[in-house]
Design an enzyme around this catalytic site. Structure first.
Site, PDB file in Angstrom:
ATOM      1  CE  LYS A   1      26.629  -4.375 -11.014  1.00  0.00           C
ATOM      2  NZ  LYS A   1      25.139  -4.312 -11.526  1.00  0.00           N
TER       3      LYS A   1
ATOM      4  CE  LYS B   1      19.326   0.662  -9.710  1.00  0.00           C
ATOM      5  NZ  LYS B   1      18.786  -1.096  -9.543  1.00  0.00           N
TER       6      LYS B   1
ATOM      7  CE  LYS C   1      24.099  -5.176  -5.630  1.00  0.00           C
ATOM      8  NZ  LYS C   1      22.800  -5.214  -5.540  1.00  0.00           N
TER       9      LYS C   1
END
Ligand code: AQP
Length: 340
Positions: free
Chosen positions: A200, A203, A116
């Site tokens: 993956k 959102k 991230k």
């Protein structure tokens, strides 16, 4: 309603955007299956969401939308506790204690932070780095024994187990925190992006075509599945060969997850065919399964008063359990409490 066992389940979803079929198959579907057998706490983890930038107005709406999605997917608020994380302050209080228990080396190994934060790690929030300590607090403040999550959260759950063990050992309170078990559906484990089978489904992916949102209308579902990446070959006959085709394998996982047809049967059914029939059948299954959820979410979002009542009731129930744990923790750790 009385449960068949006394174990406690805690899990949550971030209100960081429209939920997608990865969140559904990896997490929410399991929540629904577990609610009759366990004491369940289902949280909307808004404090986790703010570890990356959020628009405050959208965050508030997304929080209600996750609550609506839980209910529309089949979680019964009379049977399970539904609440938002920030409304129960014991989560943050226990997370601080865990910040002092967790070792830096443990956090440095967390791959989700690396993914991230990306290349700009110096610019990531410190909240993103210590996120797993808050997740451990979410789970352990209810002394949860089972945690239904997607495969991407397995490492964080292992860290939670390490934190529980270290706390129990450091403070000489064996068995104070249980060592929670992950519940991961092995057949689904991780739903990948429709555009790239190595990433993956997420959102926050910039491309809408990477995911099917739980709020997508039928025509959007059909369009996205039509555009989904497959392979240049036809469907192989063996599952081991299908697994080498990441995007095809992913479509079969999604198909199997929504239809309950085992994957090897789908491989048999489509063997030797190009992928257009698979795609059109998969679209039909998705439309049929998602339409009732989408319609119900939209209906519930017209009744913010009802959703707020559910969250307030959940907050009260969650607080009763969490407050007892944090009081005990402060006592164990040696923090002075002034009597009222
Ligand atoms: N692609 C996925 N496949 C299977 N399970 C998944 N989960 C998320 N993505 C997949 C599971 O959904 C639950 C809630 O996830 P989350 O919203 O708390 O956080 P996340 O894992 O970071 O999900 P996203 O969609 O990737 O959100 P953003 O983009 O905001 O970071 C978890 O149980 C997770 O395992």
């Amino acid at each position: 309603m009385s449960k068949i066992n006394n174990n406690t389940v805690l899990s949550g979803v971030q209100p960081s955007g429209d939920l997608h079929i990865g969140n559904y198959l990896g997490a929410i579907k399991n929540f629904v299956n577990m609610q009759n057998n366990y004491n369940c706490f289902f949280c909307i983890v808004d404090l986790h969401a703010i570890t990356v930038k959020q628009d405050p107005k959208i965050l508030k709406r997304n929080t209600l939308e996750v609550a609506a999605t839980y209910i529309a997917s089949g979680i019964d608020p009379k049977n399970s506790v539904i609440f938002n994380q920030s409304s129960v302050s014991a989560h943050s209080e226990l997370a601080w204690v865990f910040n002092c228990v967790t070792r830096m080396g443990w956090l440095n190994r967390m791959t989700q932070f690396k993914d991230k934060a990306g290349k700009d790690k110096e610019n990531a929030s410190s909240g993103l780095f210590i996120y797993p300590n808050l997740m451990a607090a979410d789970i352990l403040v209810y002394k949860a024994t089972h945690v239904p999550v997607g495969d991407d959260q397995k490492q964080h759950l292992e860290l939670t187990r390490d934190i529980a063990q270290k706390f129990n050992r450091d403070f000489n309170c064996e068995d104070f925190f249980p060592i929670p078990e992950p519940i991961i559906d092995k057949n689904i484990s991780r739903i990948m992006s429709l555009k790239d089978g190595s990433q993956k489904m997420s959102k926050s992916d910039l491309s809408e075509y990477s995911r099917i949102s739980l709020l997508d209308e039928s025509d959007e579902i059909i369009k996205k599945i039509k555009k989904a990446k497959t392979a240049d070959s036809v469907m192989p006959g063996k599952i081991e060969e299908v697994q080498k085709l990441a995007e095809v394998n992913n479509l079969l996982n999604i198909y199997s997850g929504f239809s309950e047809i085992e994957k090897y049967k789908l491989v048999e059914q489509y063997e030797g065919q190009n992928f257009s029939k698979l795609k059109s059948d998969l679209s039909d299954v998705l439309v049929e399964r998602l339409n009732p959820i989408t319609t119900e979410v939209k209906k519930l979002m017209q009744d913010i008063g009802y959703l707020s009542e559910i969250l307030l009731d959940g907050q009260n129930k969650a607080n009763q359990v969490a407050q007892k744990t944090i009081n005990d923790v402060y006592d164990i750790v040696g923090l002075h409490r002034n009597e009222a």
